[in-house]
Write a protein that holds these residues in place. Sequence first.
Motif, mmCIF file in Angstrom:
data_model
loop_
_atom_site.group_PDB
_atom_site.id
_atom_site.type_symbol
_atom_site.label_atom_id
_atom_site.label_comp_id
_atom_site.label_asym_id
_atom_site.label_seq_id
_atom_site.Cartn_x
_atom_site.Cartn_y
_atom_site.Cartn_z
ATOM 1 N N SER A 1 -2.996 -2.764 -1.629
ATOM 2 C CA SER A 1 -2.368 -1.762 -0.782
ATOM 3 C C SER A 1 -3.316 -1.284 0.315
ATOM 4 C CB SER A 1 -1.895 -0.583 -1.645
ATOM 5 O OG SER A 1 -1.357 0.444 -0.840
ATOM 6 N N ASP A 2 -4.557 -1.008 -0.045
ATOM 7 C CA ASP A 2 -5.538 -0.403 0.859
ATOM 8 C C ASP A 2 -6.749 -1.304 1.003
ATOM 9 O OD1 ASP A 2 -7.103 1.302 2.360
ATOM 10 O OD2 ASP A 2 -7.488 2.696 0.731
ATOM 11 N N VAL B 1 -0.045 2.598 3.691
ATOM 12 C CA VAL B 1 1.266 2.127 3.859
ATOM 13 C C VAL B 1 1.045 1.108 3.088
ATOM 14 C CG1 VAL B 1 2.588 1.765 5.687
ATOM 15 C CG2 VAL B 1 0.422 1.368 5.896
ATOM 16 N N PRO B 2 1.732 1.300 2.343
ATOM 17 C CA PRO B 2 0.901 0.321 1.939
ATOM 18 C C PRO B 2 -0.161 0.392 2.776
ATOM 19 C CG PRO B 2 2.958 -0.403 1.460
ATOM 20 C CD PRO B 2 2.953 1.007 1.617
ATOM 21 N N ILE B 3 -0.112 0.797 3.590
ATOM 22 C CA ILE B 3 -1.227 0.602 4.127
ATOM 23 C C ILE B 3 -1.609 1.706 4.756
ATOM 24 C CG2 ILE B 3 -0.648 -0.648 4.919
ATOM 25 C CD1 ILE B 3 -1.485 -2.522 5.810
ATOM 26 N N ALA B 4 -2.724 1.926 3.994
ATOM 27 C CA ALA B 4 -3.067 2.707 3.980
ATOM 28 C C ALA B 4 -2.879 3.426 4.054
ATOM 29 C CB ALA B 4 -3.605 2.712 3.543
ATOM 30 N N ALA B 5 -1.922 5.193 5.000
ATOM 31 C CA ALA B 5 -1.885 5.867 4.656
ATOM 32 C C ALA B 5 -2.645 5.856 4.194
ATOM 33 C CB ALA B 5 -1.022 6.151 4.231
ATOM 34 N N THR B 6 -3.565 4.470 6.226
ATOM 35 C CA THR B 6 -3.854 5.464 5.886
ATOM 36 C C THR B 6 -4.207 4.846 5.724
ATOM 37 O OG1 THR B 6 -3.794 5.012 5.752
ATOM 38 C CG2 THR B 6 -2.604 4.868 6.501
ATOM 39 N N LYS B 7 -5.352 6.210 4.508
ATOM 40 C CA LYS B 7 -5.506 4.954 4.880
ATOM 41 C C LYS B 7 -4.338 4.254 4.994
ATOM 42 C CE LYS B 7 -9.486 3.425 4.200
ATOM 43 N NZ LYS B 7 -10.002 2.957 4.020
#
Length: 486
Positions: A150-151, A3-9
């Motif tokens: 983002s990750d 999801v940004p982040i991650a998605a997660t990562k």
Amino acid sequence: MPVPIAATKLLRSLILAGVALTALPAVAQQAPAASPAALRPDQAAFRDLYRELVETDTSITTGSCTALADKVEVRLRKAGFGDGDITRFAVAGHEKEGGLVVVLPGTSKTLKPLLLLGHLDVVVAKREDWTRDPYTLIEENGYFFGRGTSDMKPLDAIWIDMLGTFKRDKVKLGRTIKLALTCGEETSWAFNGVRWLAENKPDLIAAEFALNEGGGGRTDGKGTVVQQNFHVGEKVVANYRIEATNPGGHSSVPIRDNAIYELSDALGRLRDYDFPLMLNDTTRAYFGRLGASRKDEIGQAMRTIVTAPAGSAEAKAAEVTLNTDRSFHSMLRTTCVATLLDGGHANNALPQRAGANVNCRIFPGVSFETVQKTLQDVIADPKLTVTKVDDRGPLPIPPKLTPQILGPAEKLVAKYYPGVPLVPMMSTGATDGIYLEAIGIPSYGPPGLYGDPDGNGAHGLNERAIVKAVYTGRDFLTELVKAYAQ
């Protein structure tokens, strides 16, 4: 784990694969964010924290998680945390892969703690490949650029900022809140901090549930948020080596029986193969709920894939449509892709050996052995070997999405993103939540942050995060943690 982040990562759940982004059409369509000079004082302080995280190299090759943990500890001590609140950890031989656990005591004697989890490490970034310095936070056209933007350093920064604010402002919360910042999530072979804590210090991180990466939302590519996701469960990761061997010989007398050619032919067959479609409770809910909110062809395909009989013409047509989106394609099946190559031993000799690493993201319920057998069948060459190199184990245990967990998130999505559906989602990536679930701590990736459908360069070149998403996500997640902690 997206999801940004991650998605997660953090958004790895939707956006795991990186994309080389030398031209960014979505950037021009983003609404300008507030300039750093226009930020509120608390936002400016948060931005500085985020900058420090991004600008500290924490890759396995050239960086140090321990160095960043040192900086985080300094900030938390300034906020008021003392020796009894902070636990540092590292093991011999992995001195650069250390982490820390911070505890903010709650007032309740009955509520179990809430654990916030974040990994400090990032995927390696080579300056010569990037348009900008990957370890400098650069803000352009409504985006933050840099490795980890983002990750998953936005979420790390939010967790750190949140605990520091709660401590400094003496916020009274019912639940004890624990924060674990670790290293090793981005590598399957290095020291993994969450695994070590789960196996050696389970009482230190014991909690009723954990908030981790993997959730967040997705835009339409033009700045409008079209969905928010609640990460519930994930695939499991395994690496396999495909290898061709040959007696070799002098390159002046070439023959067709060549290890590199044989490996190349095998990888071509793997490229053209799709593992069979699979659905589980989480992905059925994901496609059903998201499909109900969309009026386009993709929405119709989402609804059809969960209602049409398996194997029917309608289901097959819906699958074809959904496969046009890389995230949906991955969510519907096990995937395996070549990620590393090696071969040959001299420029004037026929290769005696050629090999490739194949990285697989395996749908829940499918065994490592089944995937290995499928790879052998797809390659269809008995002269080549397929060997499992490693896996991230233990196998994931999908947590239940209860009203206690879902309810507060639904209210905040309605507040911050009116009309945007909140849907449960299985991460196609991998998170460290599997190690928590193995010791009885359900792990969820909450909504709040969001990214673009192209993946925002996570794990790839020119990684970026939407500026507005980072600031909005900070406010959203702070409210969410307060709601859970009460």
